[in-house]
Design a protein around this motif. Structure first.
Motif, PDB file in Angstrom:
ATOM      1  N   ALA A   1       0.858  -1.181   0.000  1.00  0.00           N
ATOM      2  CA  ALA A   1       0.000   0.000   0.000  1.00  0.00           C
ATOM      3  C   ALA A   1       0.896   1.234   0.000  1.00  0.00           C
ATOM      4  O   ALA A   1       1.764   1.369   0.863  1.00  0.00           O
ATOM      5  N   VAL A   2       0.696   2.100  -0.963  1.00  0.00           N
ATOM      6  CA  VAL A   2       1.541   3.281  -1.105  1.00  0.00           C
ATOM      7  C   VAL A   2       0.836   4.499  -0.521  1.00  0.00           C
ATOM      8  O   VAL A   2      -0.291   4.819  -0.920  1.00  0.00           O
ATOM      9  N   ASP A   3       1.489   5.158   0.416  1.00  0.00           N
ATOM     10  CA  ASP A   3       1.001   6.438   0.922  1.00  0.00           C
ATOM     11  C   ASP A   3       1.305   7.462  -0.167  1.00  0.00           C
ATOM     12  O   ASP A   3       2.461   7.632  -0.561  1.00  0.00           O
ATOM     13  N   SER A   4       0.275   8.127  -0.663  1.00  0.00           N
ATOM     14  CA  SER A   4       0.441   8.972  -1.848  1.00  0.00           C
ATOM     15  C   SER A   4       0.250  10.448  -1.542  1.00  0.00           C
ATOM     16  O   SER A   4      -0.737  10.833  -0.915  1.00  0.00           O
ATOM     17  N   HIS A   5       1.201  11.260  -1.991  1.00  0.00           N
ATOM     18  CA  HIS A   5       1.099  12.709  -1.882  1.00  0.00           C
ATOM     19  C   HIS A   5       0.838  13.165  -0.444  1.00  0.00           C
ATOM     20  O   HIS A   5       0.034  14.049  -0.183  1.00  0.00           O
ATOM     21  N   GLY A   6       1.508  12.502   0.505  1.00  0.00           N
ATOM     22  CA  GLY A   6       1.365  12.860   1.910  1.00  0.00           C
ATOM     23  C   GLY A   6       0.130  12.299   2.574  1.00  0.00           C
ATOM     24  O   GLY A   6      -0.141  12.605   3.732  1.00  0.00           O
TER      25      GLY A   6
END
Length: 176
Positions: A119-124
């Motif tokens: 799971a990628v944390d995106s744009h903060g």
């Protein structure tokens, strides 16, 4: 250059000291950094690698996973998918939540063959790790959940994955 770097004379002196020393990779400075970073993010351990790709790959290898399915988002750097290929896994993609730009737990087709979810944390914004765990539990699966926090340094709510990887590359929240 991507960013105009700023660096103090003290930092330059410390780098020169390391370069003139015997250890570039696993010396006292790296060990000190690992401990201080672990304390800073509230983790039991931190292990420095040469890249976030290596950290993702290492996480899968440490858990002995070399088959099954890896699910991740297509809206990220290729590393999040390619580490599945490195480890003999089938890679599939979930959709993103258009408001948060992270994996949408409702889009995931998790089966007992799903061994890893990145799971990628995106744009903060942190990924919905709790939602992903809930969907996995309903599917009767218990995949390793790796949280790629490369783009969410110090964001509240980050750090819920079984393993959390960070990056200090030049375009990240906290480059080094």
């Amino acid at each position: 250059s991507v960013l105009q770097p700023t660096i103090s004379d003290e930092a330059i002196e410390r780098v020169v000291k390391v370069l003139r020393g015997q250890w570039w990779s696993f010396g006292a400075e790296v060990q000190e950094f690992e401990k201080k970073f672990a304390d800073y993010v509230g983790a039991k351990y931190a292990i420095a690698t040469n890249s976030c790709t290596s950290a993702l790959d290492l996480a899968i290898k440490v858990y002995g996973i070399n088959e099954g399915e890896l699910i991740t988002t297509p809206m990220t750097f290729v590393a999040d998918a390619i580490v599945g290929e490195f480890n003999g896994m089938d890679v599939t993609f979930g959709d993103i939540d258009p408001d948060f730009l992270c994996l949408d737990p409702k889009s995931l087709h998790i089966t007992p063959n799903t061994k890893v979810i990145i799971a990628v944390d995106s744009h903060g914004r942190p990924a919905d790790i709790d939602g992903i765990r809930e969907v996995a539990k309903k599917a009767g699966a218990n995949p390793l959940i790796i949280e790629d926090a490369a783009h969410a340094m110090l964001t509240p709510g980050v750090g819920k994955g079984d393993v959390v990887v960070w990056s200090f590359q030049s375009v990240k929240t906290m480059p080094a």
